[in-house]
Design an enzyme around this catalytic site. Structure first.
Site, PDB file in Angstrom:
ATOM      1  N   HIS A  19      -4.447  11.990 -10.280  1.00  0.00           N
ATOM      2  CA  HIS A  19      -3.144  11.350 -10.521  1.00  0.00           C
ATOM      3  C   HIS A  19      -2.490  11.978 -11.759  1.00  0.00           C
ATOM      4  O   HIS A  19      -1.274  12.132 -11.815  1.00  0.00           O
ATOM      5  CB  HIS A  19      -3.305   9.838 -10.734  1.00  0.00           C
ATOM      6  CG  HIS A  19      -3.409   9.065  -9.448  1.00  0.00           C
ATOM      7  ND1 HIS A  19      -2.487   9.179  -8.440  1.00  0.00           N
ATOM      8  CD2 HIS A  19      -4.328   8.152  -9.020  1.00  0.00           C
ATOM      9  CE1 HIS A  19      -2.832   8.372  -7.430  1.00  0.00           C
ATOM     10  NE2 HIS A  19      -3.944   7.746  -7.758  1.00  0.00           N
ATOM     11  N   GLU A  43      -0.919   9.400  -3.481  1.00  0.00           N
ATOM     12  CA  GLU A  43      -2.251   8.846  -3.205  1.00  0.00           C
ATOM     13  C   GLU A  43      -3.102   9.842  -2.411  1.00  0.00           C
ATOM     14  O   GLU A  43      -4.294  10.016  -2.675  1.00  0.00           O
ATOM     15  CB  GLU A  43      -2.123   7.543  -2.410  1.00  0.00           C
ATOM     16  CG  GLU A  43      -2.092   6.296  -3.280  1.00  0.00           C
ATOM     17  CD  GLU A  43      -3.307   6.212  -4.196  1.00  0.00           C
ATOM     18  OE1 GLU A  43      -4.438   6.409  -3.714  1.00  0.00           O
ATOM     19  OE2 GLU A  43      -3.132   5.967  -5.400  1.00  0.00           O
ATOM     20  N   HIS A  93      -1.109   3.020  -0.344  1.00  0.00           N
ATOM     21  CA  HIS A  93      -2.535   3.153  -0.006  1.00  0.00           C
ATOM     22  C   HIS A  93      -2.775   3.047   1.499  1.00  0.00           C
ATOM     23  O   HIS A  93      -3.911   3.149   1.957  1.00  0.00           O
ATOM     24  CB  HIS A  93      -3.369   2.085  -0.720  1.00  0.00           C
ATOM     25  CG  HIS A  93      -3.450   2.270  -2.207  1.00  0.00           C
ATOM     26  ND1 HIS A  93      -2.615   1.615  -3.075  1.00  0.00           N
ATOM     27  CD2 HIS A  93      -4.245   3.056  -2.966  1.00  0.00           C
ATOM     28  CE1 HIS A  93      -2.910   1.972  -4.315  1.00  0.00           C
ATOM     29  NE2 HIS A  93      -3.894   2.843  -4.278  1.00  0.00           N
TER      30      HIS A  93
HETATM   31 ZN   LIG Z   1      -4.923   6.294  -6.546  1.00  0.00          ZN
END
Ligand SMILES: [Zn+2]
Length: 406
Positions: A170, A190, A272
């Site tokens: 990230h 993600e 997600h």
């Molecule tokens: Zn993550």
């Protein structure tokens, strides 16, 4: 973009919410504490960011320092547990965090010649034993923090190398494309973390694409929990299916895209959830190319990441990987054909590639997937193209001859 106000947590909100519904009061309490502590940290970071502006990145040749929070939740009062040149700690969590930070740093350095997270030698600080029964691990833009888990559902979060690599990636994304953490760009963000999280694990184990398990967070659940992992890149939607958390909600193709509101409740537009789609594309490309994934599909995705920006969407990213595969390995190469076929499979056909070519190439790549040699499929295709171009040359000569005689 504000780089200091967001926490990237490995356990997605929808899973923590399920733990709040557990029949076990200890599990409910741990989940609630985790959510409250996370909310407090988010608030603190937001306030700090609004007062002080972006925090300068600490440089230091990627040197690692691990601190022990001893179950407190204030990082400033944590004690030094291990430093880059110091001896190993008596604490296993501290050593695992230290090793995980190091392997991730070394992967980026050796495979992509990237100097730590920010490519400027950013120091890597880790904090273990954060808070009490804390069911998460997070990267906050400057450091990596690990909870011990509640011991019933989730175990010590330092045990998963791919979790550590996911979180640090990230940071890499923040310092490259800066993909905005919502909707498609957030799901790509993600996915990028899962892609490189998995690659760090594969690289450390020297596993080929065929040998890898393609699971994210296979070690986060306690042994008694009936779940493979948090996510599966090979089979999005199949990482778990049990009474505790329900069924893994990840889609594996565009027609199953999950539409959620861009709110905290809606997982910022399902970041997600929909990451399953580009995750599957990466898996298909890696297996289509074969061998070590960090040598084929990995560089293609890394170059595409560097060429992306905050609002890059799935289609843009797919097109960029196709172009980068051509730049890195050649137009019409095995690698580029596999990338083309992979995106087609998840229902994101590359723009500007005629469907006939896409179909022929994906057939050639599929031949490789099905056990028949991919080389044979491609060789046949190349032969056809060769024959066609020979015909064209003959035709051109005949026309030229006609002109001369005429
Ligand atoms: Zn993550």
């Amino acid at each position: 973009m504000n780089r200091t106000s967001r926490l990237n947590c490995i356990i997605p909100p929808h899973l923590l919410k399920r733990l709040l519904e557990s029949e076990d009061s200890e599990v409910r309490q741990a989940a609630l504490d985790t959510m409250l502590t996370t909310a407090r940290l988010r608030g603190e970071r937001a306030v700090r960011a609004s007062l002080a502006g972006p925090t300068a990145t600490a440089t230091g040749n990627g040197r690692r320092t691990v601190f022990d929070c001893d179950h407190g939740s204030f990082l400033a009062s944590a004690a030094l547990a291990r430093s880059e040149d110091g001896p190993a700690s008596a604490d296993d969590s501290a050593n695992r965090a230290f090793d995980g930070l190091g392997l991730t740093r070394d992967f980026y350095r050796e495979v992509f010649q990237r100097d730590s997270i920010d490519d400027h030698g950013m120091r890597l600080d880790g904090y273990v034993h954060f808070s009490v029964k804390f069911n998460n691990a997070f990267w906050d833009g400057r450091q990596m923090v690990f909870g011990d888990g509640d011991g019933k559902m989730l175990g010590d979060l330092t045990r998963s190398l791919d979790v550590i690599a996911h979180e640090l990636t990230h940071g890499v994304t923040e310092h490259t494309a800066g993909l905005a953490y919502h909707n498609q760009s957030g799901a790509l963000n993600e996915s990028i973390s899962d892609v490189f999280g998995s690659l760090v694990k594969q690289w450390s184990l020297k596993q080929s694409a065929e040998e890898a398990d393609w699971l994210i967070g296979a070690d986060v659940w306690t042994p008694g929990i009936d779940a493979d992992a948090l996510r599966s890149m090979k089979a999005p939607g199949h990482a778990y299916d049990n009474a505790l958390f329900g069924k893994d909600p990840q889609p594996d193709r565009m027609s199953k895209f999950v539409h959620l509101p861009d709110t905290e409740e809606g997982d910022s537009g399902g970041v997600h959830f929909n990451s399953g789609i580009p995750n599957k594309a990466f898996y298909l490309a890696a297996v289509g190319i074969g061998g070590f994934a960090w040598e084929g599909a990995g560089p293609v995705w890394y170059e595409a990441l560097k060429a992306s920006s905050a609002e890059t969407q799935f289609q843009d990213f797919a097109d960029t990987t196709f172009q980068k595969a051509g730049d890195l390995f050649g137009v019409g190469s095995v690698e580029q054909s596999a990338v083309l076929a992979a995106w087609q499979e998840v229902e994101i056909p590359i723009r500007g590639v005629p469907t006939g070519v896409a179909r022929a190439r994906s057939l050639a790549a599929a031949a490789g997937n099905g056990g028949v040699s991919r080389q044979d499929g491609l060789a046949a295709l190349t032969r056809q193209v060769g024959e066609l171009s020979a015909k064209m040359t003959r035709l051109a000569k005949e026309v030229a001859a006609l002109k001369e005689t005429g």
